[in-house]
Design an enzyme around this catalytic site. Structure first.
Site, PDB file in Angstrom:
ATOM      1  N   CYS A   2      44.034  14.940  24.920  1.00 49.19           N
ATOM      2  CA  CYS A   2      44.871  14.571  25.199  1.00 49.19           C
ATOM      3  C   CYS A   2      44.586  15.484  26.604  1.00 49.19           C
ATOM      4  CB  CYS A   2      46.086  14.764  25.369  1.00 49.19           C
ATOM      5  SG  CYS A   2      46.603  14.490  23.510  1.00 49.19           S
ATOM      6  N   ARG A  50      48.434  12.316  26.782  1.00 50.17           N
ATOM      7  CA  ARG A  50      48.283  12.177  25.230  1.00 50.17           C
ATOM      8  C   ARG A  50      47.345  10.574  25.510  1.00 50.17           C
ATOM      9  NH1 ARG A  50      50.953   8.901  20.300  1.00 50.17           N
ATOM     10  NH2 ARG A  50      49.364  10.020  18.607  1.00 50.17           N
ATOM     11  N   LEU A  51      45.884  11.253  24.763  1.00 51.96           N
ATOM     12  CA  LEU A  51      45.025   9.804  24.578  1.00 51.96           C
ATOM     13  C   LEU A  51      45.404   9.824  23.241  1.00 51.96           C
ATOM     14  CD1 LEU A  51      42.310   8.232  24.988  1.00 51.96           C
ATOM     15  CD2 LEU A  51      40.746  10.141  24.645  1.00 51.96           C
ATOM     16  N   VAL A  53      44.579   8.869  19.028  1.00 50.59           N
ATOM     17  CA  VAL A  53      43.823   8.699  18.592  1.00 50.59           C
ATOM     18  C   VAL A  53      43.684   8.923  16.800  1.00 50.59           C
ATOM     19  CG1 VAL A  53      41.380  10.143  17.836  1.00 50.59           C
ATOM     20  CG2 VAL A  53      41.691   9.477  20.114  1.00 50.59           C
ATOM     21  N   GLY A  78      42.473  18.023  22.204  1.00 48.80           N
ATOM     22  CA  GLY A  78      41.423  17.460  20.815  1.00 48.80           C
ATOM     23  C   GLY A  78      41.482  17.357  19.378  1.00 48.80           C
ATOM     24  N   GLU A  79      41.004  18.096  18.659  1.00 52.73           N
ATOM     25  CA  GLU A  79      40.750  17.024  16.805  1.00 52.73           C
ATOM     26  C   GLU A  79      40.355  18.442  16.459  1.00 52.73           C
ATOM     27  OE1 GLU A  79      41.986  14.135  16.424  1.00 52.73           O
ATOM     28  OE2 GLU A  79      41.687  13.569  18.535  1.00 52.73           O
ATOM     29  N   ASP A 102      47.118  15.024  13.277  1.00 50.99           N
ATOM     30  CA  ASP A 102      46.534  16.501  13.907  1.00 50.99           C
ATOM     31  C   ASP A 102      47.374  17.644  14.029  1.00 50.99           C
ATOM     32  OD1 ASP A 102      45.528  15.037  15.780  1.00 50.99           O
ATOM     33  OD2 ASP A 102      43.637  16.790  15.683  1.00 50.99           O
ATOM     34  N   SER A 376      28.025  12.102  20.072  1.00 49.68           N
ATOM     35  CA  SER A 376      27.710  12.534  21.230  1.00 49.68           C
ATOM     36  C   SER A 376      26.189  13.627  20.136  1.00 49.68           C
ATOM     37  CB  SER A 376      27.967  12.758  22.790  1.00 49.68           C
ATOM     38  OG  SER A 376      26.409  13.698  23.076  1.00 49.68           O
ATOM     39  N   GLY A 377      24.782  13.674  20.743  1.00 48.98           N
ATOM     40  CA  GLY A 377      24.249  14.176  20.524  1.00 48.98           C
ATOM     41  C   GLY A 377      24.326  15.866  21.273  1.00 48.98           C
TER      42      GLY A 377
END
Length: 611
Positions: A2, A50-51, A53, A78-79, A102, A376-377
């Protein structure tokens, strides 16, 4: 994922400033396309985009919790990957939950532990809490700095904050001033702690809690890179790296929306792909990569890239059974001025990476049509010692930042395009030397280690506290500009702590870069990828792209009154525009990228220069 923003004032009734707060919040609509919310009281205003998830229906923000002595309000980006375990702890302590998000775990965690909740979180996050019980604002940023957070102190003792500078700049209290000190870091590229391009604005440091109340602004560091004696032998170390990485990937596969992995065919992204494929519960794992039209067929080795990505990507796709899509770009698309403007707007500054940023933006835009979350790496090269300069004696032993000592098109004379007077005033060499001395002084060492081990611990520390933060910021800005959440398993702080304290001799036990990672995942990947030499993010080699940059730069050159020439030398630009595009040096091409970024940045942001 977000976008958050807010305003604390002790002189103004902020309930009368709703339009400004909504404007601040609206600047981050791309970060959060699913919902918008604000919460205003006399001393504080909070905004959130907000995104969605996790818990799509019930995770709206700002999120509030009532206590007998007042309300606590959270805006969060975030997460938190261990939120389920924390939720169980909090339920056992008597907390009740209305959602499965969360976000609520962070809010209830604060009610139980105060700002010490930060130490309990595993994940990527930046959040703000207003506690009416104490009229106190608390800002928290994750340990590694995956999620951004900026603040700007106001004359009345209050502050503005936001996930991105644009949210703060939308408030009339924030002056759009850029001075010499601001420009030094933009050009020097040392990632100075707390730096922002905008005077008076600072970036909240990773692993930091900031509080503001009647007693003023304070901050404390709740995490920094620890230093300890590594206890394990090679076999145990490899097994532990494998276990920590697999756990990080597994935890980051939790989502209520479609997921995918960014696959380049290198060791890092391929390892994440292989581990994620085992955890995918919704059919074959989706993978995406970026390429340029005709590049594999006409690929030419250069100082940084020895092989095209395509063959290795195909090997990983066949090995894991992923459902793959190549996003293929052409020079005309990459050179589109509207795309450049979108990138500059996303970054809030003229960073000058050009096609590296714009191709990533287009890749993420294509992914967003299919997925909302991507793994992602990123972070593996900094953590395991993957870059060429880790293994290049001249760069390794230089008394400066290794990525600047290793001469390539992005580091050779970054000041060549500047006005001569400004070049002298900035004195970038002295600035970089001062930053390096400060950075090295902050590294803790073990007693009794040999000079090489000491040097390499310093180098690893510089990468993990400086360079990687710039790259994480880039990935966050390009992804969130199109509403895509990118997760970074290699940035799990438990893995980071363990690998950072592994001796360099173990990190390179087989004489190659990233020995530990290679050994930890070698049975998960095809042989071609296990033994592939490090190649950086791809860039187009087609001279038509350089020619397009020259044409656009010629148009800038024709605008003799352009503010660009307060910074850029017209002589340098005239010479570079006239060069044969087929033989244009990559350093000159990168200079054109910076000039064009500056041009659009001036137009978009109208900065006031104090040079």
């Amino acid at each position: 994922m977000c976008g958050i923003t807010g305003w604390v004032s002790y002189d103004t009734d902020l309930t009368t400033r709703r339009p400004i707060v909504e404007q601040m919040t609206g600047t981050m609509a791309d970060r959060g396309p699913d919902a918008s919310g604000t919460w205003l009281r006399r001393k504080v205003a909070l905004g959130h985009r907000r995104l969605a998830v996790i818990d799509l229906a019930r995770g709206q923000q700002p999120m509030t919790a009532s206590t007998p002595d007042g309300t606590v309000v959270l805006v969060y980006s975030g997460e938190v990957y261990n939120y389920r375990e924390l939720r169980q702890q909090l339920v056992a302590l008597g907390h009740q939950f209305r959602t499965a998000s969360d976000t609520e775990v962070v809010l209830e965690g604060y009610l139980e532990w105060g700002s010490a909740v930060a130490e309990k979180l595993v994940g990527m996050y930046a959040f703000a809490l207003w506690d009416e019980r104490y009229d106190r604002l608390t800002l928290v940023r994750d340990r590694m700095g995956v999620k951004p957070l900026y603040l700007y102190e106001t004359p009345d003792g209050g502050l503005l904050f936001g996930s991105e500078p644009k949210a703060i700049l939308a408030n009339p209290l924030a002056a759009r001033v850029v001075d010499v000190d601001c420009l030094r870091e933009l050009i020097g590229f040392t990632k100075a702690p707390g730096w922002s391009l905008w005077k008076g604005m600072t970036e909240v440091e990773p692993g930091t809690v900031v509080t503001l109340d009647d007693a003023g602004l304070r901050q404390r560091t709740y995490w920094r890179l620890p230093t300890w004696q590594h206890p394990d032998d090679q076999e145990t170390t490899v097994a532990t790296v494998r276990s920590l990485l697999a756990d990080a990937v597994d935890k980051q596969m939790v989502s209520d929306v479609p997921q995918c992995v960014l696959l380049s065919g290198g060791l890092d992204s391929s390892a994440v792909t292989a581990l994620a494929a085992r955890s995918s519960l919704d059919g074959p794992l989706r993978t995406f990569s970026v390429d340029f039209a005709g590049q594999e067929e006409t690929f030419q080795r250069d100082e940084m890239r020895t092989t095209p990505d395509g063959p290795f990507i195909r090997d990983v796709v066949a090995w894991t059974g992923s459902k793959h899509q190549d996003v293929v770009l052409d020079p005309a698309t990459l050179a589109d001025p509207d795309l450049r403007r979108a990138v500059v707007r996303a970054r809030d500054m003229p960073i000058g990476l050009g096609d590296i940023d714009s191709s990533m933006y287009l890749l993420f835009q294509a992914i967003r049509a299919d997925s909302t979350v991507a793994l992602s790496g990123e972070f593996a090269d900094e953590l395991f010692g993957g870059y060429l300069w880790f293994h290049h004696p001249a760069a390794r032993d230089a008394d400066t930042f290794p990525w600047l000592a290793f001469q390539n098109s992005h580091t050779i004379d970054r000041t060549a395009l500047l006005q001569p007077g400004l070049r002298s005033t900035l004195d970038i060499g002295t600035y970089i030397a001062d930053q390096y001395a400060t950075a090295v002084a902050g590294v803790d060492h073990l007693d009794g280690v040999d000079p090489l081990e000491r040097r390499m611990r310093t180098s690893c520390h510089l990468h993990l506290t400086r360079l990687v933060r710039a790259l994480l910021d880039r990935k966050d800005r390009m992804s969130m500009a199109v509403g895509l959440e990118v997760r970074v398993p290699f940035a799990d702080h438990r893995l980071v702590e363990y690998v950072y304290n592994t001796p360099w001799s173990l990190k390179t036990f087989d004489g190659r870069e990233k020995s530990l990672l290679r050994a930890a995942v070698n049975d998960q990947l095809p042989e071609s990828v296990v033994h592939r030499v490090k190649n950086p993010y791809p860039t187009p080699q087609d001279p038509r792209y350089a020619a397009a940059l020259q044409r656009q730069a010629a148009d800038v050159l024709a605008e003799t009154g352009s503010p660009v020439f307060e910074i850029v030398s017209p002589t340098w630009l005239t010479t570079t525009v006239a060069h044969d595009p087929a033989t244009l040096p990559s350093a000159a091409r990168n200079g054109l990228e910076r000039v064009l970024d500056l041009y659009h940045w001036f137009d978009l942001y109208q900065p006031h220069l104090r040079l």
